[in-house]
Each structure stands twice: as C-alpha cells, then as structure tokens.
Enzyme design. Sequence first.
Site, short mmCIF file in Angstrom:
data_model
loop_
_atom_site.label_atom_id
_atom_site.label_comp_id
_atom_site.label_asym_id
_atom_site.label_seq_id
_atom_site.Cartn_x
_atom_site.Cartn_y
_atom_site.Cartn_z
N SER A 153 1.24 -1.17 -0.21
CA SER A 153 -0.03 0.16 0.09
C SER A 153 0.70 1.08 0.24
O SER A 153 2.03 1.28 -0.09
CB SER A 153 -1.03 -0.05 1.70
OG SER A 153 -1.63 1.08 1.88
N SER A 154 0.17 2.61 -0.36
CA SER A 154 0.94 3.44 -0.88
C SER A 154 1.35 3.76 1.03
O SER A 154 2.50 5.15 1.13
CB SER A 154 0.85 4.82 -1.02
OG SER A 154 -0.67 5.30 -0.33
N CYS A 155 0.61 3.62 2.11
CA CYS A 155 1.00 3.88 3.34
C CYS A 155 2.31 3.61 3.33
O CYS A 155 2.34 4.07 4.81
CB CYS A 155 -0.33 3.87 3.98
SG CYS A 155 -0.35 1.42 4.88
N TYR B 98 -0.35 -1.08 9.98
CA TYR B 98 -0.33 -1.54 9.47
C TYR B 98 0.16 -1.66 8.40
O TYR B 98 0.98 -2.33 7.46
CB TYR B 98 -1.55 -1.02 8.73
CG TYR B 98 -2.22 -1.32 6.94
CD1 TYR B 98 -2.97 -2.58 6.99
CD2 TYR B 98 -2.76 0.10 6.46
CE1 TYR B 98 -3.17 -2.88 5.99
CE2 TYR B 98 -2.31 -0.75 4.60
CZ TYR B 98 -3.52 -2.01 4.18
OH TYR B 98 -3.84 -2.28 3.31
N LYS C 106 3.40 -3.85 6.01
CA LYS C 106 3.11 -3.88 4.50
C LYS C 106 5.26 -4.18 4.05
O LYS C 106 5.55 -4.41 3.37
CB LYS C 106 2.40 -2.83 4.17
CG LYS C 106 0.99 -2.89 3.87
CD LYS C 106 0.29 -4.37 3.03
CE LYS C 106 -0.97 -4.78 3.33
NZ LYS C 106 -2.01 -6.02 2.31
N HIS D 109 -13.54 3.82 2.31
CA HIS D 109 -12.61 4.98 1.43
C HIS D 109 -13.49 6.94 1.17
O HIS D 109 -14.73 6.24 0.10
CB HIS D 109 -11.79 4.44 0.27
CG HIS D 109 -10.38 3.83 0.77
ND1 HIS D 109 -9.93 2.47 0.29
CD2 HIS D 109 -9.52 3.65 2.03
CE1 HIS D 109 -9.80 1.67 1.71
NE2 HIS D 109 -9.53 2.85 1.95
#
Length: 327
Positions: A110-112, A139, A143, A186
């Site tokens: 994920s981009s997070c 989270y 990842k 979202h």
Amino acid sequence: MTQYPKIYVAGHRGMVGSAIVRHLLAQGQPIDHIVSRTHAELDLTNQASVRTFFEEEKPDQVYLAAAKVGGIYANNTYPAEFIYQNLMIEANIIEAAFREGVKKLLFLGSSCIYPKLAEQPMSEDALLTGALEPTNEPYAISKIVGIKLCESYNRQFGQRFGVDYRSVMPTNLYGPGDNYHPENSHVIPALIRRFHEAKVRKSPFVTIWGTGIPKREFLYVDDMAAACVHIMNLDKAIFDQHTQPMLSHINVGCGEEISIGQVAELIRKTIGYQGEITFDTSKPDGTPRKLMNSSRLNALGWQAQVGLETGLEAAYKDFLINHVSIN
Ligand SMILES: NC(=O)c1ccc[n+]([C@@H]2O[C@H](COP(=O)([O-])OP(=O)(O)OC[C@H]3O[C@@H](n4cnc5c(N)ncnc54)[C@H](OP(=O)(O)O)[C@@H]3O)[C@@H](O)[C@H]2O)c1
C-alpha cells in the site's frame, strides 16, 4: 505440465483479488487453473492450515491480495489485529509457497508504507526514510515487512531455487467490489453512497468535510489487476534492470491527481444528483497531496487505461447492483 500455470489468488473475494481473477479469466486462464479459498475455508493466519493447503494444491504462482484492510477508524481501533493478522498472512503464505517450490509470487502492499512527510510524488526510494503516519503505522509496518520478506527470500533462495517474489504498492483504488460502509469506506465509495442517498431523498445539498482542495490519486481496480498480472509476467532480466535487490517494490498509480472538490463534482454528475455541494471548512483537510511516482512501472511498460469518468460510471453501476440495500 499443461501450458497454463496453476495460479492461487489469495483474497479472491476482495476488491483487488476478484479483479485479478476477472483479468486472468479475460486473458484466457482456464478457471480450473485458478485456485482459491474463502476466509471461512482457509484462515491464512493459521500456519498449519496454510502449509497443508500449499502441500495439497502446489500452485505455480501466487497473487497475495488477502489482507486485513480498513480505514482510519478501523486502523485506530484495532491496531493489534492489523499488525498481527497481516504479518501472519504474509509470512505464512510466503514461507509455505517457498517450501512447496513456488517460483513466482506477487505481494500487494500500500502507499501508506511511505513516510508521512515524503516528498511528492512519492518514489520507491522514499521507503524507510522517515516516520510513518501514526494512525496506520501498524498496518504500514506489516506491509513493509511483506516487501522485505519477498526481497529476503529472493536474496537467499533466488539463485539456488529460482525464487522470484515481487511486490506492488497501489495508490487509492476504487471500482467494483469496493466497500461502501457508511463509517468505514474510502473517499470515492463514501461519496458515491452519499450522493446516491441525497438523490433518492431529494436533499438540497451534500456537505463534504474540509475545503475540497487536497489532491489525491485514484486508480480503477481493473487497471490495478492488469498491472499486477503485467508485473508478475515480466521477464526477470527486464524486472531486474529496473529494480534493486533491496529496493524492489513497484508503485502502481495513474500518475494524475485530482482535488477532492473536483472528484466530488464528477461523482455528482455520474450519479445525476441535482443538488449543491457545500464544504465544511471547520473540518480538517488531511495531507495536501498524496501522489505516487509511477515512473518505474511506466518504464516497465505499463500505463493506466481507465479514465476517472469511465471508472466512476462502472463503480456506480456496481454500487446500484450490489450495494443499494446496505443501510
Ligand atoms: N482498496 C484500496 O484502495 C487499496 C489501496 C492500496 C492497497 N490495497 C491493498 O490491496 C490488497 C487487497 O485489498 P482489497 O481492497 O481487495 O481488500 P478487501 O476487499 O478487504 O479484500 C481482502 C480479502 O482478504 C481476505 N482475508 C482477510 N483476512 C483473511 C484471513 N485471515 N484468511 C483468509 N482470507 C482473509 C478477506 O476475506 P474476508 O472479507 O472474508 O475477511 C478479503 O476477501 C490489500 O493488501 C490492500 O492493502 C488496497
């Protein structure tokens, strides 16, 4: 062996996993060469069950699209579940895949994973250069571990056993199969639901939190699936030319950003809502920009195909068919 690989899609009932299955089938992959298990049939946090599944099925390729996923509220409320379950799912699948001789695996992150204050647009080399956004740090760390598991197995077992595990980091996704939960969805699915309800109730206006000025990037989920299959099937020499053994993940975005106000206007038009959009500027705006640098992906020969207007129409159609009765 037949001409088709046996492909395991973990998380095949999720938004991305189901899009990967659709894409594989559309490309001619026979359905009996796609392996899947629901969460009820196989709990991926259970190491013994995952090992038994791989021993029995012996897939050739794995798309790892199963994860515990959620918005800010869920991440803040259940941080232990987010870090524990995601670590277990990744570690169990990657180790069991390796043990059963799986050479090709694609992990979805994920981009997070990028630092809260990463330079925009965010490039792959921003990884591990700064502190993460605290709300979803557990989270995000799980990842990052997924990326590092893939890289470590490649480094230790790549040459000896031909292990080639890759990872992709999607931007914000939307489309069929999205989560339209009123409190836990979202931006795009939340707005689709709110504009649809305002249209049905003939409400005069829809209020959006913040100024509408922050910009975000959105990718249609079928584009994401196509990118996953593209990266999985890329020739190893080409993949290696564009990546490094310890910086191997690939951003997946469309490269375009749009303000929340503009996306709200597009959704209003898609749904055919006649009322006004108002902005509650007393509410926080969040990060001003969040855009991925997808030049590595573009150099590897892939570009997004589905424009936002087309994607929103398909998403709204899916919402009407599958989600209108949700309360
Ligand atoms: N959606 C986005 O905007 C977005 C953006 C960036 C990255 N991603 C990444 O893309 C991947 C897929 O996301 P998604 O949006 O498709 O999520 P999703 O719709 O929630 O799908 C996840 C799937 O994983 C399954 N799963 C979760 N825990 C499991 C377990 N312990 N055992 C077996 N199955 C389990 C879920 O089954 P149940 O529902 O039955 O639990 C669900 O089918 C994730 O890694 C996510 O981080 C998504």
